[in-house]
Design a protein around this motif. Structure first.
Motif, PDB file in Angstrom:
ATOM      1  N   VAL A  83       0.828  -1.207   0.000  1.00 44.87           N
ATOM      2  CA  VAL A  83       0.000   0.000   0.000  1.00 44.87           C
ATOM      3  C   VAL A  83       0.863   1.258   0.000  1.00 44.87           C
ATOM      4  O   VAL A  83       0.625   2.198  -0.770  1.00 44.87           O
ATOM      5  CB  VAL A  83      -0.941  -0.002   1.230  1.00 44.87           C
ATOM      6  N   ALA A  84       1.881   1.287   0.873  1.00 44.53           N
ATOM      7  CA  ALA A  84       2.613   2.527   1.115  1.00 44.53           C
ATOM      8  C   ALA A  84       3.647   2.849   0.040  1.00 44.53           C
ATOM      9  O   ALA A  84       3.855   4.023  -0.284  1.00 44.53           O
ATOM     10  CB  ALA A  84       3.303   2.451   2.481  1.00 44.53           C
ATOM     11  N   LEU A  85       4.294   1.833  -0.526  1.00 48.17           N
ATOM     12  CA  LEU A  85       5.384   2.106  -1.464  1.00 48.17           C
ATOM     13  C   LEU A  85       4.916   2.802  -2.745  1.00 48.17           C
ATOM     14  O   LEU A  85       5.473   3.843  -3.113  1.00 48.17           O
ATOM     15  CB  LEU A  85       6.124   0.807  -1.778  1.00 48.17           C
ATOM     16  N   PRO A  86       3.879   2.305  -3.437  1.00 49.16           N
ATOM     17  CA  PRO A  86       3.435   3.037  -4.634  1.00 49.16           C
ATOM     18  C   PRO A  86       2.911   4.438  -4.316  1.00 49.16           C
ATOM     19  O   PRO A  86       3.209   5.403  -5.037  1.00 49.16           O
ATOM     20  CB  PRO A  86       2.325   2.142  -5.199  1.00 49.16           C
ATOM     21  N   LEU A  87       2.122   4.550  -3.231  1.00 48.79           N
ATOM     22  CA  LEU A  87       1.587   5.866  -2.865  1.00 48.79           C
ATOM     23  C   LEU A  87       2.708   6.823  -2.472  1.00 48.79           C
ATOM     24  O   LEU A  87       2.684   8.015  -2.838  1.00 48.79           O
ATOM     25  CB  LEU A  87       0.602   5.720  -1.698  1.00 48.79           C
ATOM     26  N   GLY A  88       3.692   6.318  -1.718  1.00 43.39           N
ATOM     27  CA  GLY A  88       4.794   7.175  -1.289  1.00 43.39           C
ATOM     28  C   GLY A  88       5.637   7.663  -2.447  1.00 43.39           C
ATOM     29  O   GLY A  88       5.989   8.849  -2.519  1.00 43.39           O
ATOM     30  N   ILE A  89       5.973   6.760  -3.359  1.00 43.33           N
ATOM     31  CA  ILE A  89       6.783   7.156  -4.520  1.00 43.33           C
ATOM     32  C   ILE A  89       6.017   8.119  -5.415  1.00 43.33           C
ATOM     33  O   ILE A  89       6.562   9.132  -5.882  1.00 43.33           O
ATOM     34  CB  ILE A  89       7.227   5.910  -5.305  1.00 43.33           C
ATOM     35  N   ALA A  90       4.728   7.821  -5.658  1.00 45.49           N
ATOM     36  CA  ALA A  90       3.917   8.709  -6.502  1.00 45.49           C
ATOM     37  C   ALA A  90       3.786  10.098  -5.882  1.00 45.49           C
ATOM     38  O   ALA A  90       3.893  11.116  -6.589  1.00 45.49           O
ATOM     39  CB  ALA A  90       2.533   8.091  -6.721  1.00 45.49           C
TER      40      ALA A  90
END
Length: 291
Positions: A83-90
């Motif tokens: 959940v956090a990795l794609p949202l954080g990078i984006a």
């Protein structure tokens, strides 16, 4: 001439004193960490065996193993990173590459920094109110993973932003000068060069997600379950909450003391193993970047 010599001597003494103080602080931290690790290892090693790692708890959790808790921790941690990795990078890409720098962006960054310092129990209450009650997911893997994902999201955003800013601006300018679109420049030039730094932030997030108790206590963790989850809407046992239960809420706390240390040792090994896997990936990416 004498004054100049004395001045340089005084600077040399101050430099040595400062370096000595820094070295002493580092030594104290290493000794304290080593003492904690040795204490847990020496007390928990006696509980580690094949049955302990592969069987569920039994006899009011005074015997048996912790396999459901190990799998539950893995499910929650991997779910949180998913959940956090794609949202954080984006989010970091938008704040660094697309957003017009101004008051609003500064407020957003301030909010992200504030979220990184909020106690985990607040995220647990947020997950309870929003995911468990409002969205009616119930206490399950999905609610716990989403809550942990939001918990580590500020850390990943901050680390990703710093990694993106560390990529030289000339890389972007050279790519754009060749007629490459901005998105292709970001996806093919900027992100690959920033990925080792992004993974560093992800490693910190993994460690925090795997070791938190308060968020999963309200959203996902079960006091006891002998069966493995069959879907993301099932409750799970988790190592941090299992340690808490054995140490505070058990009926025979002293009898389960070896199990408490053994569970803590397994949790440490699990976190270190996940972190080591991420570090190996980061090192390989850095080697490819050099070549």
């Amino acid at each position: 001439m004498v004054k100049i010599i004395m001045k340089w001597k005084w600077r040399y003494i101050k430099q040595n004193l400062f370096m000595g103080a820094v070295s002493l602080c580092a030594l104290l931290i290493i000794l304290a960490l080593g003492g904690i690790l040795f204490y847990i290892f020496s007390n928990g090693l006696q509980a580690i065996n094949w049955e302990f790692l592969t069987s569920p708890p039994r006899d009011s959790m005074t015997r048996g193993g912790i396999m459901p808790a190990i799998l539950g921790t893995l499910y929650l941690t991997l779910g949180a990173i998913t959940v956090a990795l794609p949202l954080g990078i984006a989010s970091a890409v938008y704040l660094t590459e697309y957003a017009r720098q101004g008051l609003i962006i500064r407020i957003i960054r301030l909010g992200v920094n504030c979220l990184a310092g909020i106690p985990s129990v607040v995220f647990g209450l947020f997950g309870l109110g929003f995911f468990v009650v409002f969205l009616q997911f119930g206490s399950c893997i999905l609610s716990g993973a989403l809550t942990l994902g939001f918990l580590v999201l500020p850390t990943i955003i901050g680390a990703s932003e710093e990694a993106l800013k560390a990529v030289p601006q000339t890389f972007r300018e050279a790519s754009l000068a060749l007629g490459v679109s901005k998105w292709r420049t970001i996806s093919r030039i900027v992100l690959p060069n920033a990925l080792p730094g992004i993974l560093t932030g992800s490693i910190l997030g993994i460690g925090r997600a795997a070791g938190e108790t308060a968020p999963i206590m309200f959203t996902a963790a079960a006091f006891f379950t002998a069966k493995l989850p069959s879907s993301i809407f099932d409750e799970v046992m988790a190592l941090p909450y299992h340690i808490y239960v054995l140490a505070t809420a058990g009926t025979r706390i002293e009898e389960t003391r070896p199990l408490q240390f053994g569970t803590a040792l397994v949790l440490m090994a699990l976190v270190l193993g996940i972190d080591l896997f991420a570090i190996i990936i980061r090192s390989r990416m850095r080697k490819k970047k050099r070549w």
